[in-house]
Design an enzyme around this catalytic site. Structure first.
Site, PDB file in Angstrom:
ATOM      1  CB  ILE A 115      16.529   7.436 -21.986  1.00 41.50           C
ATOM      2  CG1 ILE A 115      16.462   7.665 -20.489  1.00 41.50           C
ATOM      3  CG2 ILE A 115      15.181   7.931 -22.559  1.00 41.50           C
ATOM      4  CD1 ILE A 115      16.553   9.028 -19.811  1.00 41.50           C
TER       5      ILE A 115
ATOM      6  CG  ASP B 177       6.499  13.142 -24.173  1.00 41.30           C
ATOM      7  OD1 ASP B 177       6.480  12.143 -23.587  1.00 41.30           O
ATOM      8  OD2 ASP B 177       5.895  13.865 -24.180  1.00 41.30           O
TER       9      ASP B 177
HETATM   10  P1  ADP Z   1      12.263  18.884 -25.190  1.00 43.85           P
HETATM   11  O1  ADP Z   1      10.698  19.121 -25.739  1.00 43.85           O
HETATM   12  O2  ADP Z   1      12.313  18.992 -23.574  1.00 43.85           O
HETATM   13  O3  ADP Z   1      13.200  19.929 -25.887  1.00 43.85           O
HETATM   14  P2  ADP Z   1      13.424  16.567 -27.085  1.00 43.85           P
HETATM   15  O4  ADP Z   1      12.775  15.078 -26.747  1.00 43.85           O
HETATM   16  O5  ADP Z   1      12.828  17.425 -28.002  1.00 43.85           O
HETATM   17  O6  ADP Z   1      12.648  17.328 -25.498  1.00 43.85           O
HETATM   18  O7  ADP Z   1      14.545  16.667 -26.950  1.00 43.85           O
HETATM   19  C1  ADP Z   1      15.229  16.460 -25.502  1.00 43.85           C
HETATM   20  C2  ADP Z   1      16.764  15.625 -25.784  1.00 43.85           C
HETATM   21  O8  ADP Z   1      16.408  14.403 -25.885  1.00 43.85           O
HETATM   22  C3  ADP Z   1      17.380  15.887 -26.850  1.00 43.85           C
HETATM   23  O9  ADP Z   1      18.547  16.086 -26.700  1.00 43.85           O
HETATM   24  C4  ADP Z   1      17.307  14.803 -27.884  1.00 43.85           C
HETATM   25  O10 ADP Z   1      17.980  14.485 -28.958  1.00 43.85           O
HETATM   26  C5  ADP Z   1      17.148  13.673 -26.705  1.00 43.85           C
HETATM   27  N1  ADP Z   1      16.460  12.438 -27.202  1.00 43.85           N
HETATM   28  C6  ADP Z   1      15.289  11.941 -28.241  1.00 43.85           C
HETATM   29  N2  ADP Z   1      15.436  10.757 -28.264  1.00 43.85           N
HETATM   30  C7  ADP Z   1      16.034  10.292 -27.207  1.00 43.85           C
HETATM   31  C8  ADP Z   1      15.958   8.962 -26.449  1.00 43.85           C
HETATM   32  N3  ADP Z   1      15.447   7.781 -26.970  1.00 43.85           N
HETATM   33  N4  ADP Z   1      16.913   8.612 -25.494  1.00 43.85           N
HETATM   34  C9  ADP Z   1      17.606   9.773 -24.952  1.00 43.85           C
HETATM   35  N5  ADP Z   1      17.340  11.105 -25.446  1.00 43.85           N
HETATM   36  C10 ADP Z   1      16.702  11.305 -26.471  1.00 43.85           C
END
Ligand code: ADP
Length: 167
Positions: free
Chosen positions: A11, A34
Site C-alpha cells: 500500500i 503501520d
Molecule cells: P492490524 O494491527 O490492524 O491487524 P497489521 O498491520 O498487523 O494491522 O495487518 C493488517 C494487514 O496489513 C495484514 O493483512 C498485513 O499482512 C497487511 N500489510 C502489512 N504490510 C503491508 C503493506 N505494506 N501493504 C499492504 N498491506 C500490508
C-alpha cells in the site's frame, strides 16, 4: 455506491489520493502496515501524528502523505479481536465508513485500504473481508476504492467476499 477493486501489493507504493493506515489508538506507528507506512512517509509523519492526540477505535484522522505517492494518509485504529463479544464487527465497519468519510472531506476520489485488523489485531479474515466489502459497497459517495492485499491468503479472502457480494 463506492466502486471496489482488489489487488495484491504494497500500500505504500500505490498511486491514489489517500491511503488508509491500520493504526493504533496512540497513532504512534508500530508493526505491520503501520510501520511500513511510517517508514515510507518519513519522520514528518511521526511529528504530524503526535499533534493529533491519538484516535479512538473505529474513528479516523487524516495527515498529509509526505514522502508517499498518496496525498493523504487516513489513520484508523481497527478493533482488536477478543472473540467477537466486544462490538468488534461494528467497530471494524466504523473504521471503514469513517475512513471513507475522511476521504470525502478531503475531496479524494481514489482511496486504498489495507486489510484492517486482520494482522496483529487477529480479526478473523473471512469475517473481516465480508464486513469491509459491504461497508465500502454500501457507502453512498461514488469513490474509487482499492483493497491492497499484502499476501495471497488475504487477496483470496477479499476476492471471495467481492464475488459473494455480487451474488
Ligand atoms: P492490524 O494491527 O490492524 O491487524 P497489521 O498491520 O498487523 O494491522 O495487518 C493488517 C494487514 O496489513 C495484514 O493483512 C498485513 O499482512 C497487511 N500489510 C502489512 N504490510 C503491508 C503493506 N505494506 N501493504 C499492504 N498491506 C500490508
Amino acid at each position: 455506491m463506492a466502486k471496489l477493486n482488489v489487488i495484491k501489493g504494497d500500500i505504500t507504493k500505490v498511486n491514489v489520493d489517500a491511503i488508509v493506515n491500520a493504526a493504533n489508538r496512540a497513532l504512534s506507528g508500530g508493526g505491520g502496515v503501520d510501520g511500513a507506512i511510517h517508514r515510507a512517509a518519513g519522520p514528518q509523519l511521526d511529528e504530524a501524528c503526535r499533534k493529533l492526540n491519538g484516535c479512538p477505535t473505529g474513528q479516523a484522522k487524516t495527515t498529509p502523505g509526505f514522502n508517499l505517492p498518496a496525498k493523504y494518509i487516513i489513520h484508523t485504529p481497527g478493533p482488536i479481536w477478543h472473540g467477537g463479544q466486544r462490538n468488534e464487527p461494528q467497530l471494524l465497519k466504523d473504521s471503514y465508513v469513517n475512513s471513507l468519510k475522511q476521504a470525502v472531506l478531503h475531496h479524494c476520489q481514489t482511496v486504498a485500504f489495507p486489510s484492517i485488523s486482520t494482522g496483529i489485531y487477529d480479526f478473523p479474515l473471512d469475517k473481516a473481508a465480508g464486513i469491509a466489502t459491504a461497508a465500502i459497497q454500501d457507502f453512498d459517495t461514488p469513490l474509487d476504492v482499492t483493497m491492497v492485499c499484502f499476501d495471497s491468503m488475504t487477496y483470496d479472502a477479499y476476492v471471495k467476499a467481492l464475488e459473494a457480494a455480487k451474488g
